[in-house]
Write an enzyme that holds these catalytic residues in place. Structure first.
Site, PDB file in Angstrom:
ATOM      1  N   CYS B 155       0.836  -1.204   0.000  1.00 15.67           N
ATOM      2  CA  CYS B 155       0.000   0.000   0.000  1.00 15.67           C
ATOM      3  C   CYS B 155       0.881   1.268   0.000  1.00 15.67           C
ATOM      4  O   CYS B 155       1.731   1.412  -0.863  1.00 15.67           O
ATOM      5  CB  CYS B 155      -0.956  -0.052   1.186  1.00 15.67           C
ATOM      6  N   ASP B 310     -10.111  -4.337  -5.050  1.00  9.59           N
ATOM      7  CA  ASP B 310      -9.525  -3.339  -4.149  1.00  9.59           C
ATOM      8  C   ASP B 310     -10.191  -1.976  -4.376  1.00  9.59           C
ATOM      9  O   ASP B 310     -10.214  -1.475  -5.503  1.00  9.59           O
ATOM     10  CB  ASP B 310      -8.014  -3.244  -4.448  1.00  9.59           C
ATOM     11  N   HIS B 339      -8.367  -5.183  -0.962  1.00  8.98           N
ATOM     12  CA  HIS B 339      -7.089  -4.567  -0.607  1.00  8.98           C
ATOM     13  C   HIS B 339      -6.246  -5.450   0.322  1.00  8.98           C
ATOM     14  O   HIS B 339      -5.054  -5.609   0.123  1.00  8.98           O
ATOM     15  CB  HIS B 339      -7.362  -3.217   0.069  1.00  8.98           C
TER      16      HIS B 339
END
Lengths: 221, 371
Positions: B155, B310, B339
């Site tokens: 991320c 996601d 995600h």
């Protein structure tokens, strides 16, 4: 009653209210999730959210400012004061860390350099030493070779002289035999002595001590 | 489904018996559900054996130790985001990316940011890149006795890794792996609408909050899908108990999802203004301590892994790395997950981790015993 109910042979079918409720609920939740998710992606929702957020932030800023002003004169330490001390501790830790990092880097560099030197030396020690020695000894070796050549030349010359002297000695002994038959004693003795002296000198050269020292140019003695 | 809803029995008595049993089961389910929510202890996470290699402020650099012999010289450093906690990468035995990589013979490290407090409110991305990531990478390379490293950025950790990779060339970054890491911030889904709204001003937020509280971050993340996050999480637990499935994984996941950290205000301002609003990363306009982050300078082998469902880092946001980064060896893979699904869950364990490990193995130097 119970027995009567059990005895009923007709198969019965009915809706399970629990399962129905569960199915309906989770279907409704899924539908709600999708609908709400769609609604939060709209500009209107975002604007509404920002309106609430900005109002709250305005209140919070005002509150924080007034509290900070109050805490400046307060005998108690504020969150800001504690944070300041923490910041100092963190910066001190950073300094120590940077020193530690530098030390580690230097030590690693020294270690790697030392390893490199050791490795190189261990790889070609004989060659390196031989090379260095041959370089250092090259002039000396040339001189030694030159000397050896001169000595061998001298040896050849001496052998030649020796052989010629032997020849002379032989011819002289023949001549002396002839002279014995017709003696001339003084000359014969002189010639014999000279030859003997020459041979004796060659076999036993005079020692340097026995030689008279040559005068040196240094007159300051 | 219809079979579940309909009860078929020989007699009305058996139907009544069945309904009574279901009722009792539901009572037990609800009691257990309340018990899990109210009393159950939080499961232990981050259990892979590790040693502390370095620490700075609240951040810690961990070196993972395993029973498996090391097979690769190139170490793997995991860099996590500033939202939630990094133990999601080592969530639980059998469901841990760290554990998997260690078992595959990699020398694994993790940079854990820790929990930011009031004194950290001025920390910016420049600080994170220069003072935390760069020294960590150096230490990792030194400890692993390797001139190069592999970095896995998850991320926001991937975005930070990108900035590091563009600015630092030693130790050599050999392999770069993105796990749902946003690089291009155009068309960023819900965030695009929220963060580019006229009334949304990151400066105002940072001035008022200074240290952005974890509740604010948590709220922002949960509001992306409010019904699922505020209600669905708990009804899913009830359903799991009712269907007699193990609740351990729900508990682990819920622990991580609710375990947020404060966000340094300066970094938050940069994140919104420079990345989401300005999209400066792909425009090569990010300046960190006066140095420009130029993505073309990154020559590392690239693996971009994305989740098709996601809604935080959309697939195209990560895929953009293939266009903007300068290397030649670039791979892009999609998985049918959200995600978090790239690092937790069965898809992660059975599909993502093996793909990741084999990609790294092909591009890592072997570890020779005499080293």
């Amino acid at each position: 009653m119970e027995e009567e109910l059990k005895k009923e042979a007709n198969p019965v079918t009915m809706i399970n209210p629990y399962k129905l409720w569960k199915t309906l609920y989770f279907s409704a939740e899924d539908a709600l999730t999708a609908t709400v998710r769609k609604s939060v992606t709209t500009g209107e929702f975002a604007s509404g959210l920002d309106l609430i957020l900005n109002s709250y932030l305005q209140y919070l800023k005002m509150h924080n400012d007034s509290l900070s002003r109050y805490m400046e004169d307060s005998p108690f330490s504020s969150k800001r004061d504690v944070a300041r001390v923490a910041e100092l501790v963190v910066s001190l830790e950073t300094k120590l860390d940077s020193l530690e990092g530098q030390l580690e880097e230097n030590l690693a560099e020294i270690a790697s350099t030392t390893d490199l030197i050791t490795e190189q030396l261990s790889k070609q020690p004989d060659d390196l030493i031989a090379k260095e020695l041959s370089q250092i000894l090259a002039p000396a070796m040339t001189a030694v070779n030159d000397l050896s050549k001169r000595v061998s030349d001298l040896e050849i010359i001496i052998k030649r002289i020796d052989s010629s002297l032997t020849g002379i000695g032989k011819s002289m002994s023949v001549e002396s035999k002839k002279r014995v038959e017709n003696p001339s004693p003084a000359k014969t003795q002189e010639a014999g002595q000279t030859l003997k002296e020459m041979l004796a000198k060659r076999e036993n050269p005079p020692s340097p001590k026995a030689q008279k020292p040559k005068p040196t140019g240094n007159t300051g003695e | 489904m219809k079979d579940d809803i309909l009860i078929q029995a020989d007699s009305a008595f058996h139907i009544g018996e069945n309904l009574a049993q279901t009722n009792e089961h539901w009572m037990h389910t609800t009691a257990r559900w309340m018990e899990v929510l109210a009393y159950d202890h939080k499961p232990a996470t981050g259990l892979s054996p590790k040693e502390l290699l370095w620490r700075k402020n609240k951040s810690k650099l961990y070196h993972y130790l395993g029973n498996t012999d090391r097979k690769y010289r190139t170490p793997v450093l995991l860099i996590y985001a500033l939202i939630n906690k990094s133990y999601v990468l080592d969530l639980a035995p059998g469901f841990s990316m760290v554990e998997y990589l260690v078992k595959e013979g990699f020398d694994v490290y993790l940079l854990d940011w820790g929990e930011f407090e009031w004194e950290d409110r001025e920390l910016s991305y420049a600080d994170f890149v220069y003072d935390y990531i760069a020294p960590s990478v150096k230490r990792v390379a030194r400890n692993a006795q390797s001139p190069d490293v592999s970095i896995i950025g998850y991320c926001m950790g991937g975005t930070m890794t990108t900035m590091y990779a563009a600015l630092f060339d030693k130790p050599v970054l050999k392999n770069l792996v993105y796990l749902a890491a946003p690089i291009d911030f155009t068309n960023a889904g819900v965030y695009e609408v929220w963060l580019k709204a006229q009334g949304y001003d990151p400066d105002r937020i940072c001035d008022a909050l200074e240290l952005v509280p974890k509740g604010f971050i948590d709220w922002g993340t949960r509001m992306l899908n409010p019904v699922a996050n505020y209600l669905g999480t708990y009804t899913r637990l009830w359903k799991t108990i009712e269907e007699d499935k193990p609740v351990y994984f729900w508990k682990v996941l819920n622990k991580w999802a609710t375990d947020n950290i404060n966000f340094p205000g300066a970094a938050y301002r940069d994140w919104i203004r420079d990345f989401y609003q300005g999209n400066k990363l792909v425009k090569n306009q990010v300046l960190l301590r006066g140095r420009r982050v130029q993505l073309q300078k990154i020559k590392a082998n690239l693996l971009a892994l994305v989740g098709l469902r996601d809604h935080i880092a959309l697939p195209h946001q990560t895929a953009a790395a293939l266009t903007y980064l300068g290397g030649h060896d670039k791979t892009y893979l999609e998985f049918p997950v959200g995600h978090g699904g790239l690092v937790l869950g069965e898809t992660a364990r059975d599909k993502v981790f093996p793909v990741l490990a084999s990609w790294l193995a092909e591009r890592s130097d072997p570890w020779l015993e005499e080293e």
